[in-house]
Design a protein around this motif. Structure first.
Motif, PDB file in Angstrom:
ATOM      1  N   GLY A   1       4.460   1.638   6.168  1.00 26.96           N
ATOM      2  CA  GLY A   1       3.701   2.183   5.047  1.00 26.96           C
ATOM      3  C   GLY A   1       4.117   3.611   4.730  1.00 26.96           C
ATOM      4  N   LEU A   2       4.320   4.429   5.772  1.00 28.90           N
ATOM      5  CA  LEU A   2       4.720   5.825   5.578  1.00 28.90           C
ATOM      6  C   LEU A   2       6.103   5.920   4.945  1.00 28.90           C
ATOM      7  CD1 LEU A   2       4.099   8.725   8.014  1.00 28.90           C
ATOM      8  CD2 LEU A   2       6.386   8.430   7.077  1.00 28.90           C
ATOM      9  N   ILE A   3       7.045   5.123   5.430  1.00 26.82           N
ATOM     10  CA  ILE A   3       8.410   5.148   4.886  1.00 26.82           C
ATOM     11  C   ILE A   3       8.429   4.688   3.434  1.00 26.82           C
ATOM     12  CG2 ILE A   3      10.705   4.086   5.060  1.00 26.82           C
ATOM     13  CD1 ILE A   3      10.226   4.021   8.136  1.00 26.82           C
ATOM     14  N   ALA A   4       7.663   3.642   3.132  1.00 26.02           N
ATOM     15  CA  ALA A   4       7.585   3.153   1.750  1.00 26.02           C
ATOM     16  C   ALA A   4       7.013   4.233   0.835  1.00 26.02           C
ATOM     17  CB  ALA A   4       6.726   1.893   1.677  1.00 26.02           C
ATOM     18  N   ALA A   5       5.968   4.912   1.290  1.00 23.13           N
ATOM     19  CA  ALA A   5       5.355   5.979   0.493  1.00 23.13           C
ATOM     20  C   ALA A   5       6.334   7.133   0.284  1.00 23.13           C
ATOM     21  CB  ALA A   5       4.087   6.482   1.170  1.00 23.13           C
ATOM     22  N   PHE A   6       7.120   7.456   1.303  1.00 25.41           N
ATOM     23  CA  PHE A   6       8.091   8.553   1.218  1.00 25.41           C
ATOM     24  C   PHE A   6       9.192   8.234   0.194  1.00 25.41           C
ATOM     25  CE2 PHE A   6      12.268  10.103   2.783  1.00 25.41           C
ATOM     26  CZ  PHE A   6      12.091  11.452   2.506  1.00 25.41           C
TER      27      PHE A   6
ATOM     28  N   MET B   1       0.823  -1.208   0.000  1.00 24.25           N
ATOM     29  CA  MET B   1       0.000   0.000   0.000  1.00 24.25           C
ATOM     30  C   MET B   1       0.860   1.263   0.000  1.00 24.25           C
ATOM     31  SD  MET B   1      -3.280  -0.865  -0.036  1.00 24.25           S
ATOM     32  CE  MET B   1      -4.289   0.384   0.778  1.00 24.25           C
ATOM     33  N   GLY B   2       1.977   1.229   0.728  1.00 21.84           N
ATOM     34  CA  GLY B   2       2.892   2.371   0.745  1.00 21.84           C
ATOM     35  C   GLY B   2       3.501   2.617  -0.622  1.00 21.84           C
TER      36      GLY B   2
ATOM     37  N   PHE C   1      -4.940   3.947   8.165  1.00 19.32           N
ATOM     38  CA  PHE C   1      -3.633   3.658   7.584  1.00 19.32           C
ATOM     39  C   PHE C   1      -3.432   4.453   6.290  1.00 19.32           C
ATOM     40  CE2 PHE C   1      -1.261   1.195   4.401  1.00 19.32           C
ATOM     41  CZ  PHE C   1      -0.048   1.048   5.043  1.00 19.32           C
ATOM     42  N   GLU C   2      -4.449   4.504   5.447  1.00 18.37           N
ATOM     43  CA  GLU C   2      -4.345   5.231   4.184  1.00 18.37           C
ATOM     44  C   GLU C   2      -4.111   6.717   4.417  1.00 18.37           C
ATOM     45  OE1 GLU C   2      -7.743   4.320   1.801  1.00 18.37           O
ATOM     46  OE2 GLU C   2      -7.367   2.159   1.828  1.00 18.37           O
TER      47      GLU C   2
ATOM     48  N   ILE D   1      -7.964   2.448  -3.119  1.00 13.14           N
ATOM     49  CA  ILE D   1      -9.258   1.791  -2.902  1.00 13.14           C
ATOM     50  C   ILE D   1      -9.301   0.454  -3.626  1.00 13.14           C
ATOM     51  CG2 ILE D   1     -11.729   1.930  -3.410  1.00 13.14           C
ATOM     52  CD1 ILE D   1     -11.507   4.972  -2.937  1.00 13.14           C
ATOM     53  N   LEU D   2      -8.843   0.446  -4.871  1.00 14.45           N
ATOM     54  CA  LEU D   2      -8.880  -0.786  -5.662  1.00 14.45           C
ATOM     55  C   LEU D   2      -7.882  -1.817  -5.134  1.00 14.45           C
ATOM     56  CD1 LEU D   2      -9.177   0.818  -9.217  1.00 14.45           C
ATOM     57  CD2 LEU D   2     -10.987  -0.274  -7.882  1.00 14.45           C
ATOM     58  N   THR D   3      -6.693  -1.367  -4.707  1.00 18.51           N
ATOM     59  CA  THR D   3      -5.696  -2.283  -4.139  1.00 18.51           C
ATOM     60  C   THR D   3      -6.204  -2.870  -2.826  1.00 18.51           C
ATOM     61  OG1 THR D   3      -3.898  -0.995  -5.137  1.00 18.51           O
ATOM     62  CG2 THR D   3      -3.303  -2.519  -3.377  1.00 18.51           C
ATOM     63  N   ALA D   4      -6.829  -2.024  -1.999  1.00 18.28           N
ATOM     64  CA  ALA D   4      -7.386  -2.508  -0.729  1.00 18.28           C
ATOM     65  C   ALA D   4      -8.464  -3.560  -0.974  1.00 18.28           C
ATOM     66  CB  ALA D   4      -7.965  -1.340   0.063  1.00 18.28           C
ATOM     67  N   GLU D   5      -9.234  -3.403  -2.045  1.00 15.36           N
ATOM     68  CA  GLU D   5     -10.240  -4.403  -2.405  1.00 15.36           C
ATOM     69  C   GLU D   5      -9.572  -5.738  -2.711  1.00 15.36           C
ATOM     70  OE1 GLU D   5     -13.579  -4.537  -2.815  1.00 15.36           O
ATOM     71  OE2 GLU D   5     -14.112  -2.489  -2.261  1.00 15.36           O
ATOM     72  N   LEU D   6      -8.488  -5.691  -3.476  1.00 17.97           N
ATOM     73  CA  LEU D   6      -7.793  -6.920  -3.858  1.00 17.97           C
ATOM     74  C   LEU D   6      -7.127  -7.585  -2.653  1.00 17.97           C
ATOM     75  CD1 LEU D   6      -6.100  -5.909  -7.247  1.00 17.97           C
ATOM     76  CD2 LEU D   6      -8.142  -7.299  -6.911  1.00 17.97           C
ATOM     77  N   LEU D   7      -6.598  -6.766  -1.739  1.00 23.01           N
ATOM     78  CA  LEU D   7      -5.899  -7.297  -0.562  1.00 23.01           C
ATOM     79  C   LEU D   7      -6.852  -7.584   0.600  1.00 23.01           C
ATOM     80  CD1 LEU D   7      -2.777  -4.920  -0.499  1.00 23.01           C
ATOM     81  CD2 LEU D   7      -2.890  -7.257  -1.401  1.00 23.01           C
TER      82      LEU D   7
END
Length: 262
Positions: free
Chosen positions: A219-224, A10-11, A45-46, A29-35
């Motif tokens: 998740g935050l570090i991955a997004a950064f 997600m990140g 979290f998002e 939203i679509l990724t969260a649906e799949l996971l």
């Protein structure tokens, strides 16, 4: 799938898509649906990982943000904080007035798919009928152009439409070069995202627990990290490719998820 792997995925999705004209909210939203990553904890979290993307732009454009404190008015005065305020105002006002409707009605997967297609159509139109740029660089952008970009940003309140896609399209239709429109979008998005995410986080604070701290931090570090790479890559791409290419990707993504989800 383990929570930490989900956090990384997600990140990465947030970092890759937040500043590209493909809709990060739609992808999340679509990724969260799949996971199958749903519920109040997932929504919180998002919100948290969006701060990773905000931090990426703050680091990359730190000198430009510092220069915004120049408040000179008039032709040739350069970009300043007033441009950002003018661009933020339309979407900010609509977000406050329509917050409950947006959250309650527009965050369903099928509405996101519609937003992906509609936003893609706008981008193709902008590519085909855009004006010859009068603002090649950030410092050439006028207050009128900043306000026009802000009006187009209202469309981004619809998940799937994309903040970058709508504002870059608006800039191009009002005489801002594709590259300058993209960079202006990054600058405007930081206070908008920080404010919106901050409000959402306050409302969701009951779902912030010590046990979830590793999940949120990863998740935050991955997004950064991914966000920094994505921003630099996207700006270089804007010098070479048309906005329409991202529209075709959106159409393909919408079709793929339609068959997967429905």
């Amino acid at each position: 799938m383990g929570d930490l792997i989900t956090a990384i995925i997600m990140g990465i999705v947030e970092g890759l898509t937040e500043f590209l004209p493909v809709s990060s909210t739609g992808h999340l939203i679509l990724t969260a649906e799949l996971l199958n990553f749903k519920g109040d904890r997932a929504k919180t979290f998002e919100v948290v990982i969006q701060f990773g993307a905000v931090l990426a732009v703050l680091v990359l454009y730190r000198k430009r943000f510092a220069s915004l404190l120049n408040f000179k008015i008039g032709k040739g005065s350069g970009l300043n904080a007033l441009h950002i305020i003018v661009a933020m105002a339309p979407a900010g006002a609509c977000a406050v007035l329509l917050h409950a409707f947006i959250k309650g009605e527009l965050f369903a997967a099928e509405k996101v798919l519609i937003g992906l297609v509609a936003g893609g159509i706008l981008m193709i139109i902008a590519d085909r009928v855009r004006k010859k740029p009068t603002a090649e660089e950030l410092d050439d952008i006028t207050y009128k152009q900043a306000f026009a970009v802000g009006c187009f940003q209202i469309l981004a309140l619809w998940p799937g439409f994309s903040r970058s896609g709508s504002t870059i399209s608006g800039g191009m239709l009002f005489g801002v070069s594709q590259k300058a429109a993209a960079e202006f979008t990054f600058l405007v998005s930081v206070p908008i995202m920080a404010g919106a995410s901050g409000i959402d986080l306050l409302k969701s604070r009951e779902f912030l627990t010590t046990a979830d701290l590793p999940l949120f931090l990863i998740g935050l570090i991955a997004a950064f990290i991914v966000g920094m790479i994505a921003v630099v890559t996207f700006i270089n791409m804007m010098k070479k490719i048309k906005l329409s290419w991202f529209a075709y990707y959106r159409f393909a993504l919408a079709a793929l998820f339609y068959f997967i989800l429905f």
